[in-house]
Design a protein around this motif. Structure first.
Motif, mmCIF file in Angstrom:
data_model
loop_
_atom_site.group_PDB
_atom_site.id
_atom_site.type_symbol
_atom_site.label_atom_id
_atom_site.label_comp_id
_atom_site.label_asym_id
_atom_site.label_seq_id
_atom_site.Cartn_x
_atom_site.Cartn_y
_atom_site.Cartn_z
ATOM 1 N N GLU A 400 34.911 38.489 44.235
ATOM 2 C CA GLU A 400 34.868 38.690 45.686
ATOM 3 C C GLU A 400 34.575 37.400 46.454
ATOM 4 O O GLU A 400 34.001 37.421 47.536
ATOM 5 C CB GLU A 400 33.833 39.763 46.061
ATOM 6 C CG GLU A 400 34.034 41.072 45.305
ATOM 7 C CD GLU A 400 33.040 42.123 45.711
ATOM 8 O OE1 GLU A 400 33.299 42.844 46.684
ATOM 9 O OE2 GLU A 400 31.987 42.223 45.045
ATOM 10 N N ALA A 401 35.002 36.273 45.875
ATOM 11 C CA ALA A 401 34.675 34.988 46.483
ATOM 12 C C ALA A 401 35.716 34.508 47.486
ATOM 13 O O ALA A 401 35.564 33.440 48.062
ATOM 14 C CB ALA A 401 34.507 33.925 45.393
ATOM 15 N N GLU A 402 36.765 35.284 47.717
ATOM 16 C CA GLU A 402 37.767 34.875 48.702
ATOM 17 C C GLU A 402 37.148 34.794 50.097
ATOM 18 O O GLU A 402 37.466 33.911 50.875
ATOM 19 C CB GLU A 402 38.923 35.867 48.686
ATOM 20 C CG GLU A 402 40.139 35.395 49.457
ATOM 21 C CD GLU A 402 41.322 36.304 49.250
ATOM 22 O OE1 GLU A 402 41.419 37.320 49.969
ATOM 23 O OE2 GLU A 402 42.140 36.022 48.360
ATOM 24 N N TYR A 403 36.271 35.748 50.374
ATOM 25 C CA TYR A 403 35.446 35.660 51.585
ATOM 26 C C TYR A 403 34.018 36.009 51.158
ATOM 27 O O TYR A 403 33.621 37.165 51.151
ATOM 28 C CB TYR A 403 35.931 36.610 52.676
ATOM 29 C CG TYR A 403 35.004 36.645 53.873
ATOM 30 C CD1 TYR A 403 34.770 35.501 54.625
ATOM 31 C CD2 TYR A 403 34.340 37.813 54.222
ATOM 32 C CE1 TYR A 403 33.908 35.518 55.701
ATOM 33 C CE2 TYR A 403 33.476 37.848 55.316
ATOM 34 C CZ TYR A 403 33.256 36.688 56.046
ATOM 35 O OH TYR A 403 32.396 36.708 57.113
ATOM 36 N N PRO A 404 33.236 35.010 50.791
ATOM 37 C CA PRO A 404 31.912 35.265 50.231
ATOM 38 C C PRO A 404 30.843 35.352 51.314
ATOM 39 O O PRO A 404 31.115 35.212 52.506
ATOM 40 C CB PRO A 404 31.686 34.045 49.338
ATOM 41 C CG PRO A 404 32.397 32.944 50.069
ATOM 42 C CD PRO A 404 33.591 33.588 50.732
ATOM 43 N N SER A 405 29.610 35.540 50.877
ATOM 44 C CA SER A 405 28.479 35.612 51.791
ATOM 45 C C SER A 405 28.205 34.241 52.410
ATOM 46 O O SER A 405 28.731 33.219 51.973
ATOM 47 C CB SER A 405 27.236 36.084 51.042
ATOM 48 O OG SER A 405 26.885 35.133 50.050
#
Length: 795
Positions: A400-405
């Protein structure tokens, strides 16, 4: 481009890790005897919590590199989670070519095994992994595979299990799990299974309490090892985080539930200073530089506390507490804060250490570390063979690192900023204060609300170094520009001009013609589009920015099909509604450049340096010996042939360049090479003739990196005449920079100068006669640069 560099101080680097070495789990390293398996049913075994000791070496780099290259990046807004992103069940395998990435084989000298995926005997699903004794195989390997992954979910206990069956004669078969807190693998929890002989599938399981390991841990390495004359089969490896399947739990980098609010000016200041402090400690603190901490994890833990600081004392106190928690720094009695003699200081910038937001105790701490700093290569950065920096940050590759925190987004920002801060040889000429760049992009990246906003800001930041080599690929941005007009374009005096077509029939339907000037796209001028989008591709200079935007479809491209385009033809403006297509639909066949050499009218030789190979040099040059001139076309990417060609053009060795490369004795400082030479090194010229005619070199905006390096060699020839237009201005070897999320950025890793100290970065190589294509030349299909060279050769 790779070049050997004679160093002023040859003791600059240690040995290069061998990425094909192996580590082997040892039965003797088990901390307690293996108890007899407890059979719960005919094929189920529970083993006690056994520990495997593994020899640690650079194979972990190879395993993780494979993981980064292979893992699918999922969208986190929210999105479905991949059922097995690490291929633990071997279902993402390709039996035909024995591929089971991200698992990797080792390459040890004891190669008697074949490692494949098997579809005939599986415990579950379609495939299982088999290590089989096959000494007669054509390309055997050692009987070991590894997989390196990240535990991206906070938890207290991991439950590890797998199915295995093993045939003999068996000497040993082990599957080990090593969870490391830090990059340097100093702190580890180990669990493992000794696999017993069995014709049936046997279930092995154990628990791994994380104990005092802090989240995020650095990496989990799984290794399966077999010595015997039968086979070991594995299937359905499972990892549970506090009883839940790891793959079914949202990654800690997921932004779901995150509330984005604008940063206050104080927060921007504190976070920027934290990023600088984090990078300084990463390369200057002896314990940190040696990899004794999970340094990315340290940043993630500190970010919320710094963001919440409401005054300078609280902020300074957080940093002081953090630094003190790293442990005492060994004092260096003979050291000081001065830059060692002989180092270049133009890129050193430690002004931030005296920032007024730091209290006096913290400012003193920075000075203490400067005196007692780490003075050699470390875990996070070392030398490439050519002496440019080799960045060793190993990617978590969290899902889920395409748009991470926000924390993960800021990690990307701080990592790249500090690599440029300490190891980019051309930082001093990017045209902006690098500190201001950090503060400008920090809120953009922190406040990005979706993947496109994040990638647009992040890659604009990466490209702000003004370096063609830095131009990096983002799949998210690419999706926004994945439809193409059926035309090819070129740049004439900062005007976008139709040059050719991708597809004849589709182009005819559109109505544009060769030589049409594109003035507006959807009502916006091309100049405004270029100004707005140049951060998507970067470029060392304005010529490079236009060239890269055009080459990467960022001017006319988009993700919609119908667009209105205003063109100018023969002075008259007209608007067309055009259709964009997915590139595959254009069915474009790139025309091959097949002319290696020829004799032009007037006895003028022509040599295409983009096609010439090393083995062809001694065959081609005698064919051109009696010409009145040779035109060397370097509007391409040569194949490491220039140094061989100039041996026919020079009477002896002459210097053509000097380079600067990083100093680890004082990160941020640089040192110079001895002058680099080209030409024949022996008096007898090794039997090669000395060419007597004119030497002409052609260059343009595609002349980049090794092409510019090659041009500099040719320019040492007396009377050499360089013609064309400004080159890319990105000379010197490329350094690769891993960016969180599985992306890669780059930078020019060496400073390259002429022997008279004239720079090449951003400005390009020296040009004797500027010749640029014209609009009429495009319409007529002429190569005006080559025509000018022929005319010069005949004068």
């Amino acid at each position: 481009m790779t070049l050997p560099i004679p160093l002023v101080n040859p003791k600059k680097a240690g040995p290069i890790p061998n990425e094909h070495s192996s580590y082997r789990p040892s039965i003797a390293a088990f901390t307690q005897p293996i108890a007899n398996p407890v059979r719960q049913c005919s094929n189920t075994v529970i083993l006690p919590h056994n520990t495997i000791s593994m020899k640690l070496n650079s194979l972990r780099l190879l395993a993780l590199a494979s993981l980064l290259a292979s893992c699918h990046i999922t969208c986190a807004q929210p999105s479905p989670l991949s059922p097995d992103p690490w291929n633990l069940g071997f279902e993402r395998s390709a039996p035909g070519n024995s591929s089971f990435a991200p698992w990797t084989r080792t390459a040890f000298q004891d190669r008697h095994y074949t490692i494949t995926v098997d579809s005939t005997e599986v415990q579950e699903g379609r495939y299982a992994l088999v290590i089989r004794y096959t000494p007669e195989a054509a390309n055997p390997s050692e009987g070991q595979v590894t997989n390196t992954l990240s535990i991206d979910v906070p938890c207290d206990t991991l439950t590890l299990s797998l199915y295995a069956k093993c045939t003999g004669p068996l000497k040993e078969a082990i599957v080990g799990f090593n969870l490391f807190q830090d990059r340097g693998e100093k702190k580890v929890i180990q669990r493992g299974f000794k696999i017993a002989e069995s014709a049936n599938w046997v279930h092995y399981t154990t628990k791994m309490p994380l104990g005092d390991l802090r989240f995020p841990t650095d990496h989990l390495r799984i290794s399966a090892y077999y010595i015997g004359k039968g086979s070991l089969s594995l299937d359905n490896i499972s990892i549970l985080a506090d009883g839940k399947p790891l793959y079914a739990t949202r990654s800690a980098c997921s932004p779901i539930g995150e509330t984005i609010t604008p940063l206050t000016p104080a927060q921007v200041t504190y976070l920027a200073l934290l990023g600088k402090a984090w990078g300084y400690l990463k390369y200057y603190h002896p314990l940190v530089a040696k990899g004794q901490f999970n340094w990315d994890g340290e940043l993630m833990r500190l970010l919320p506390r710094v963001k919440a600081a409401n005054n300078d004392e609280t902020f300074s106190g957080e940093l002081l507490s953090w630094i003190d928690g790293l442990g005492p720094v060994p004092p260096c009695k003979k050291c000081d804060a001065a830059v060692p003699d002989g180092l270049q200081t133009m890129n050193i910038d430690l002004r931030w250490m005296k920032d007024s937001h730091f209290n006096q105790a913290l400012q003193n701490k920075w000075q203490e570390l400067l005196i007692n700093r780490h003075r050699e290569t470390g875990v996070y950065a070392t030398y490439d063979p050519a002496s440019n920096v080799s960045v060793k940050d190993m990617e978590y590759n969290w899902r889920e690192a395409e748009y991470p925190s926000e924390a993960y987004r800021l990690l990307s920002l701080f990592r790249y900023w500090n690599i440029i801060q300490y190891f980019a040889p051309n930082k001093h000429i990017i045209g902006r204060d690098w500190n201001e760049v950090l503060e400008a992009f920090l809120p953009r990246i922190a406040e990005a609300r979706d993947s496109l906003a994040y990638h647009t800001a992040l890659f604009a930041f990466i490209h702000s170094v003004r370096d063609n080599h830095a131009s990096s690929y983002s799949p998210v941005i690419n999706k926004a520009y994945n439809h193409y007009l059926p035309y090819t374009f070129t740049i004439i005096n900062q005007q976008l001009v139709v040059k050719g077509v991708y597809n004849d029939s589709l182009a005819r339907a559109g109505g544009l013609q060769k030589g049409d000037i594109i003035e507006q796209i959807e009502g916006q001028s091309v100049q405004d589009l270029v100004a707005a989008r140049k951060g998507l591709t970067g470029g060392s200079n304005e010529t490079g920015e236009w060239h890269l935007l055009n080459a990467m479809n960022k001017i006319t491209g988009g993700n919609t099909t119908k667009i209105n385009v205003t063109i100018r033809r023969a002075g008259t403006a007209a608007t067309y509604q055009l259709t964009r297509y997915p590139f595959a639909q254009l069915r474009y066949q790139r025309p091959l450049d097949t002319v290696l050499h020829k004799i032009l009218p007037g006895n003028i030789g022509y040599l295409n340096m983009g096609l010439l190979t090393v083995s062809q040099v001694d065959q081609i040059m005698p064919l051109l010996q009696d010409t009145r001139a040779i035109i060397f076309d370097i509007r391409n990417y040569p194949r490491s042939t220039a140094k061989h060609v100039v041996e026919y053009l020079l009477a002896g060795e002459v210097p053509f360049a000097t380079c600067t490369y990083p100093s680890f004795a004082y990160p941020g400082a640089f040192q110079s090479t001895l002058p680099l030479k080209c030409g024949p090194s022996t008096p007898n010229r090794r039997g090669k003739f000395l060419y007597a005619g004119k030497v002409i070199v052609l260059v343009n905006e595609t002349t980049q990196s090794h092409a510019e390096w090659s041009t500099m060699m040719f320019q040492t020839v007396p009377g050499c005449h360089t013609m064309g237009s400004q080159t890319a201005g990105s000379d010197g070897n490329v350094s690769r920079i891993p960016i969180p999320g599985g992306y890669t950025a780059f930078m020019t890793g060496l400073g390259v100068y002429y022997p008279d100290s004239t720079p090449t970065q951003r400005v390009g190589v020296k040009i004797d006669q500027v010749v640029k294509p014209t609009l009429q030349g495009v319409i007529d299909g002429k190569d005006e640069v080559l025509e000018a060279a022929i005319q010069y050769a005949g004068n």
